[in-house]
Design a protein around this motif. Structure first.
Motif, short mmCIF file in Angstrom:
data_model
loop_
_atom_site.label_atom_id
_atom_site.label_comp_id
_atom_site.label_asym_id
_atom_site.label_seq_id
_atom_site.Cartn_x
_atom_site.Cartn_y
_atom_site.Cartn_z
N MET A 1 0.96 -1.01 0.06
CA MET A 1 -0.01 0.05 0.02
C MET A 1 0.95 1.16 -0.06
SD MET A 1 -3.03 1.16 2.66
CE MET A 1 -1.75 1.82 4.13
N GLU A 2 0.48 2.16 -0.87
CA GLU A 2 1.55 3.26 -1.03
C GLU A 2 0.62 4.70 -0.75
OE1 GLU A 2 3.91 5.90 -4.37
OE2 GLU A 2 3.72 3.81 -4.48
N ILE A 3 1.29 5.39 0.29
CA ILE A 3 0.51 6.75 0.53
C ILE A 3 1.44 7.66 0.49
CG2 ILE A 3 -0.59 8.03 2.56
CD1 ILE A 3 -2.45 5.46 1.50
N VAL A 4 0.98 8.66 -0.26
CA VAL A 4 1.90 10.05 -0.41
C VAL A 4 1.14 11.24 0.30
CG1 VAL A 4 2.92 11.36 -2.06
CG2 VAL A 4 2.72 8.99 -2.35
N VAL A 5 1.70 11.99 1.19
CA VAL A 5 1.27 13.04 1.71
C VAL A 5 2.09 14.19 1.58
CG1 VAL A 5 0.02 11.93 3.62
CG2 VAL A 5 2.21 12.69 4.11
N SER A 6 1.40 15.47 1.31
CA SER A 6 2.04 16.76 1.30
C SER A 6 1.69 17.91 2.32
CB SER A 6 2.09 17.14 -0.24
OG SER A 6 2.31 18.57 -0.48
N ASN A 7 2.72 18.71 2.49
CA ASN A 7 2.37 19.80 3.64
C ASN A 7 2.00 20.88 2.75
OD1 ASN A 7 2.60 18.35 6.29
ND2 ASN A 7 4.86 18.60 5.88
N LYS A 8 1.97 20.88 1.50
CA LYS A 8 1.95 21.95 0.70
C LYS A 8 0.45 22.29 -0.04
CE LYS A 8 6.87 21.72 -0.89
NZ LYS A 8 7.89 21.36 -1.74
N THR A 9 -0.31 21.20 0.39
CA THR A 9 -1.88 21.30 -0.09
C THR A 9 -2.48 21.77 1.36
OG1 THR A 9 -3.62 20.05 -0.87
CG2 THR A 9 -2.27 19.01 0.53
N ARG A 11 -5.41 20.62 2.17
CA ARG A 11 -5.96 19.46 2.89
C ARG A 11 -5.22 19.04 3.95
NH1 ARG A 11 -7.65 14.83 -0.93
NH2 ARG A 11 -8.87 14.48 0.85
N PRO A 12 -6.16 18.79 4.96
CA PRO A 12 -5.20 18.07 6.39
C PRO A 12 -4.77 16.63 5.95
CG PRO A 12 -7.61 18.71 6.77
CD PRO A 12 -7.16 18.92 5.39
N LEU A 13 -3.51 16.25 6.47
CA LEU A 13 -2.94 15.14 6.26
C LEU A 13 -3.89 14.06 6.56
CD1 LEU A 13 0.58 15.67 8.12
CD2 LEU A 13 0.13 15.95 5.53
N TYR A 14 -4.60 13.97 7.65
CA TYR A 14 -5.58 12.73 7.60
C TYR A 14 -6.49 12.53 6.56
CZ TYR A 14 -9.38 15.89 9.32
OH TYR A 14 -10.34 16.82 9.44
N GLU A 15 -6.99 13.67 5.99
CA GLU A 15 -7.94 13.75 4.83
C GLU A 15 -7.24 12.99 3.77
OE1 GLU A 15 -9.81 17.06 3.70
OE2 GLU A 15 -10.99 17.25 5.62
N GLN A 20 -6.79 8.48 0.14
CA GLN A 20 -6.09 7.39 -0.77
C GLN A 20 -6.24 6.19 -0.48
OE1 GLN A 20 -1.61 8.51 -1.05
NE2 GLN A 20 -2.33 10.61 -0.46
N ILE A 21 -6.33 5.90 0.91
CA ILE A 21 -6.90 4.50 1.57
C ILE A 21 -8.31 4.13 0.79
CG2 ILE A 21 -7.58 2.91 3.29
CD1 ILE A 21 -5.41 4.31 4.84
N LYS A 22 -9.37 4.98 0.73
CA LYS A 22 -10.81 5.01 0.19
C LYS A 22 -10.67 4.47 -1.37
CE LYS A 22 -13.56 7.71 2.99
NZ LYS A 22 -14.52 8.78 3.25
N ALA A 23 -9.60 5.26 -2.10
CA ALA A 23 -9.49 5.13 -3.44
C ALA A 23 -8.73 3.63 -3.79
CB ALA A 23 -8.42 6.13 -4.01
N GLN A 24 -7.89 3.35 -3.00
CA GLN A 24 -7.23 2.00 -3.16
C GLN A 24 -8.48 0.79 -2.90
OE1 GLN A 24 -3.49 1.64 -1.19
NE2 GLN A 24 -2.95 3.47 -1.89
N ILE A 25 -9.13 1.16 -1.91
CA ILE A 25 -10.38 0.02 -1.55
C ILE A 25 -11.43 0.05 -2.86
CG2 ILE A 25 -12.38 -0.42 -0.14
CD1 ILE A 25 -10.39 0.43 2.34
N ASP A 58 -9.83 6.32 12.07
CA ASP A 58 -11.04 6.59 12.82
C ASP A 58 -12.28 6.79 11.81
OD1 ASP A 58 -10.15 5.68 15.08
OD2 ASP A 58 -9.72 7.82 16.12
N LEU A 59 -11.76 7.90 10.92
CA LEU A 59 -12.92 8.23 9.93
C LEU A 59 -13.19 7.12 8.95
CD1 LEU A 59 -11.79 11.80 9.53
CD2 LEU A 59 -13.64 11.44 10.62
N LEU A 60 -12.21 6.44 8.53
CA LEU A 60 -12.37 5.38 7.55
C LEU A 60 -13.38 4.17 8.20
CD1 LEU A 60 -8.72 4.94 5.95
CD2 LEU A 60 -10.90 5.59 4.83
N GLN A 61 -12.90 4.07 9.54
CA GLN A 61 -13.87 3.18 10.17
C GLN A 61 -15.20 3.64 10.43
OE1 GLN A 61 -12.28 1.53 13.81
NE2 GLN A 61 -14.22 0.51 14.31
#
Length: 124
Positions: A1-9, A11-15, A20-25, A58-61
């Protein structure tokens, strides 16, 4: 599973993690019953706070995408993909209804609305 986060956007990191996990599911890359990385290991690999990953999980759950088993970890929910697609379609319908109301009251014809939708959809 690959997750990439950026501080330059904005959108909060948790979102970013959750989407990305939702998209992979949704794409089937993550299968029902498949284990997700532990909160600590994902936080370490992304070099972010454990609390940020915890919030994403928690939000995914809460949305029914994953299930947590105490002492064993987090797993992709066994609910089928049709459920996820139906939920997403309901959200889209709500937004479309709002957009249609605005278009009607503003006198924007359907063909212009469709052109705008097409343009925005193909943009990314």
């Amino acid at each position: 599973m690959e997750i990439v986060v950026s501080n330059k956007t904005s959108r909060p990191l948790y979102e970013q993690i959750g989407s990305q996990i939702k998209a992979q599911i949704m794409s089937g890359e993550l299968k029902a019953g498949e284990a997700l990385p532990s909160i600590r290991s994902l936080a370490k690999s992304l070099q972010i706070s454990v609390l940020t990953v915890q919030k994403a999980y928690d939000l995914l759950q809460a949305d029914g995408f994953i299930e947590t088993t105490a002492g064993k970890g987090c797993f992709v929910s066994v609910q089928n993909q049709d459920f996820y697609l139906e939920e997403q379609q309901k959200k889209i319908e709500e937004h479309f209804t709002e957009a249609i109301e605005i278009a009607r009251t503003s006198g924007i014809p359907l063909n212009k609305l469709l052109n705008l939708l097409t343009l925005l959809y193909e943009e990314d």
